[in-house]
Motif scaffolding. Structure first.
Motif, PDB file in Angstrom:
ATOM      1  N   LEU A 180       9.877  38.351 -29.396  1.00 41.13           N
ATOM      2  CA  LEU A 180       8.990  37.959 -28.243  1.00 41.13           C
ATOM      3  C   LEU A 180       9.076  36.251 -28.390  1.00 41.13           C
ATOM      4  O   LEU A 180       8.588  35.807 -29.362  1.00 41.13           O
ATOM      5  CB  LEU A 180       7.639  38.493 -28.618  1.00 41.13           C
ATOM      6  CG  LEU A 180       7.643  40.017 -28.686  1.00 41.13           C
ATOM      7  CD1 LEU A 180       6.346  40.518 -29.060  1.00 41.13           C
ATOM      8  CD2 LEU A 180       8.062  40.716 -27.313  1.00 41.13           C
ATOM      9  N   THR A 181       9.530  35.882 -27.314  1.00 42.23           N
ATOM     10  CA  THR A 181       9.683  34.422 -27.326  1.00 42.23           C
ATOM     11  C   THR A 181       8.509  33.473 -27.003  1.00 42.23           C
ATOM     12  O   THR A 181       8.642  32.102 -27.263  1.00 42.23           O
ATOM     13  CB  THR A 181      10.657  34.159 -26.333  1.00 42.23           C
ATOM     14  OG1 THR A 181      10.389  34.536 -24.870  1.00 42.23           O
ATOM     15  CG2 THR A 181      12.070  34.680 -26.730  1.00 42.23           C
ATOM     16  N   ASP A 182       7.492  33.986 -26.534  1.00 43.44           N
ATOM     17  CA  ASP A 182       6.387  33.015 -26.188  1.00 43.44           C
ATOM     18  C   ASP A 182       5.017  33.741 -26.324  1.00 43.44           C
ATOM     19  O   ASP A 182       4.916  34.980 -26.619  1.00 43.44           O
ATOM     20  CB  ASP A 182       6.440  32.260 -24.916  1.00 43.44           C
ATOM     21  CG  ASP A 182       6.449  33.263 -23.881  1.00 43.44           C
ATOM     22  OD1 ASP A 182       6.044  34.363 -24.003  1.00 43.44           O
ATOM     23  OD2 ASP A 182       7.045  33.087 -22.768  1.00 43.44           O
ATOM     24  N   ILE A 183       3.858  33.162 -26.394  1.00 42.59           N
ATOM     25  CA  ILE A 183       2.601  33.743 -26.486  1.00 42.59           C
ATOM     26  C   ILE A 183       2.342  34.741 -25.258  1.00 42.59           C
ATOM     27  O   ILE A 183       1.876  35.662 -25.849  1.00 42.59           O
ATOM     28  CB  ILE A 183       1.666  32.492 -26.739  1.00 42.59           C
ATOM     29  CG1 ILE A 183       1.743  31.658 -28.097  1.00 42.59           C
ATOM     30  CG2 ILE A 183       0.006  33.279 -26.798  1.00 42.59           C
ATOM     31  CD1 ILE A 183       1.781  32.295 -29.025  1.00 42.59           C
ATOM     32  N   PRO A 184       2.417  34.419 -24.174  1.00 42.25           N
ATOM     33  CA  PRO A 184       2.349  35.307 -23.124  1.00 42.25           C
ATOM     34  C   PRO A 184       2.959  36.737 -23.153  1.00 42.25           C
ATOM     35  O   PRO A 184       2.212  37.838 -23.188  1.00 42.25           O
ATOM     36  CB  PRO A 184       2.651  34.697 -21.853  1.00 42.25           C
ATOM     37  CG  PRO A 184       2.594  33.153 -22.152  1.00 42.25           C
ATOM     38  CD  PRO A 184       2.880  33.014 -23.450  1.00 42.25           C
ATOM     39  N   ALA A 185       4.059  36.608 -23.846  1.00 45.82           N
ATOM     40  CA  ALA A 185       4.893  37.836 -24.003  1.00 45.82           C
ATOM     41  C   ALA A 185       4.208  38.609 -25.235  1.00 45.82           C
ATOM     42  O   ALA A 185       4.182  39.782 -25.179  1.00 45.82           O
ATOM     43  CB  ALA A 185       6.484  37.641 -24.488  1.00 45.82           C
ATOM     44  N   MET A 186       3.784  37.859 -26.152  1.00 46.58           N
ATOM     45  CA  MET A 186       3.018  38.579 -27.196  1.00 46.58           C
ATOM     46  C   MET A 186       1.636  39.176 -26.735  1.00 46.58           C
ATOM     47  O   MET A 186       1.213  40.363 -27.072  1.00 46.58           O
ATOM     48  CB  MET A 186       2.813  37.681 -28.369  1.00 46.58           C
ATOM     49  CG  MET A 186       3.891  37.339 -29.053  1.00 46.58           C
ATOM     50  SD  MET A 186       4.068  36.164 -30.406  1.00 46.58           S
ATOM     51  CE  MET A 186       3.555  37.537 -31.654  1.00 46.58           C
ATOM     52  N   TYR A 187       0.956  38.457 -25.834  1.00 46.03           N
ATOM     53  CA  TYR A 187      -0.158  39.090 -25.446  1.00 46.03           C
ATOM     54  C   TYR A 187      -0.015  40.215 -24.426  1.00 46.03           C
ATOM     55  O   TYR A 187      -0.762  41.101 -24.328  1.00 46.03           O
ATOM     56  CB  TYR A 187      -1.112  38.119 -24.604  1.00 46.03           C
ATOM     57  CG  TYR A 187      -2.061  37.253 -25.387  1.00 46.03           C
ATOM     58  CD1 TYR A 187      -3.257  37.650 -25.626  1.00 46.03           C
ATOM     59  CD2 TYR A 187      -1.862  35.929 -25.596  1.00 46.03           C
ATOM     60  CE1 TYR A 187      -4.016  37.088 -26.549  1.00 46.03           C
ATOM     61  CE2 TYR A 187      -2.791  35.343 -26.512  1.00 46.03           C
ATOM     62  CZ  TYR A 187      -3.921  35.813 -26.837  1.00 46.03           C
ATOM     63  OH  TYR A 187      -4.792  35.171 -27.595  1.00 46.03           O
ATOM     64  N   ALA A 188       1.345  40.272 -23.840  1.00 45.77           N
ATOM     65  CA  ALA A 188       1.509  41.295 -22.974  1.00 45.77           C
ATOM     66  C   ALA A 188       1.870  42.716 -23.695  1.00 45.77           C
ATOM     67  O   ALA A 188       1.405  43.861 -23.573  1.00 45.77           O
ATOM     68  CB  ALA A 188       2.879  41.281 -22.023  1.00 45.77           C
ATOM     69  N   ARG A 189       2.089  42.457 -25.004  1.00 45.88           N
ATOM     70  CA  ARG A 189       2.577  43.341 -25.754  1.00 45.88           C
ATOM     71  C   ARG A 189       1.346  43.857 -26.875  1.00 45.88           C
ATOM     72  O   ARG A 189       1.187  44.996 -27.129  1.00 45.88           O
ATOM     73  CB  ARG A 189       3.696  43.022 -26.763  1.00 45.88           C
ATOM     74  CG  ARG A 189       4.066  44.271 -27.751  1.00 45.88           C
ATOM     75  CD  ARG A 189       5.035  45.037 -27.582  1.00 45.88           C
ATOM     76  NE  ARG A 189       5.302  46.011 -28.571  1.00 45.88           N
ATOM     77  CZ  ARG A 189       5.622  47.069 -28.670  1.00 45.88           C
ATOM     78  NH1 ARG A 189       5.832  47.887 -27.434  1.00 45.88           N
ATOM     79  NH2 ARG A 189       5.990  47.998 -29.478  1.00 45.88           N
ATOM     80  N   TYR A 190       0.466  43.095 -27.196  1.00 45.35           N
ATOM     81  CA  TYR A 190      -0.617  43.385 -28.004  1.00 45.35           C
ATOM     82  C   TYR A 190      -1.958  42.939 -27.526  1.00 45.35           C
ATOM     83  O   TYR A 190      -1.994  41.876 -26.592  1.00 45.35           O
ATOM     84  CB  TYR A 190      -0.490  42.666 -29.198  1.00 45.35           C
ATOM     85  CG  TYR A 190       0.992  42.808 -29.970  1.00 45.35           C
ATOM     86  CD1 TYR A 190       1.040  44.157 -30.626  1.00 45.35           C
ATOM     87  CD2 TYR A 190       2.005  42.041 -30.222  1.00 45.35           C
ATOM     88  CE1 TYR A 190       1.969  44.530 -31.381  1.00 45.35           C
ATOM     89  CE2 TYR A 190       3.130  42.529 -30.729  1.00 45.35           C
ATOM     90  CZ  TYR A 190       3.352  43.741 -31.240  1.00 45.35           C
ATOM     91  OH  TYR A 190       4.520  44.055 -31.932  1.00 45.35           O
TER      92      TYR A 190
END
Length: 72
Positions: free
Chosen positions: A40-50
């Motif tokens: 996961l390459t950035d914080i928004p991608a991580m928030y979308a997942r978790y």
């Protein structure tokens, strides 16, 4: 030392998220070394997942971003 490899590839069930939250809580509380790798390459991608609860726990750890070309 705990190494969580490829965070983000695990099943996204409520039980998995609950266990991950508990694991991150324990590691942060005890100050034990923890290495987490992810694609996961950035914080928004991580928030979308978790959800926010897991993201709050991840903020406790000191991030080091490394971008390398794929070897596949």
């Amino acid at each position: 030392m705990l190494l969580l490899d490829d965070l983000g590839l695990e099943s996204s069930t409520d039980a998995v998220k609950a266990n991950l939250t508990l694991l991150l809580d324990r590691r942060a509380e005890t100050g034990k070394p923890t290495i987490i790798t992810t694609n996961l390459t950035d914080i928004p991608a991580m928030y979308a997942r978790y959800h926010d609860r897991i993201m709050d726990r991840l903020k406790v750890f000191e991030p080091h971003f490394v971008s390398l070309p794929s070897k596949r």
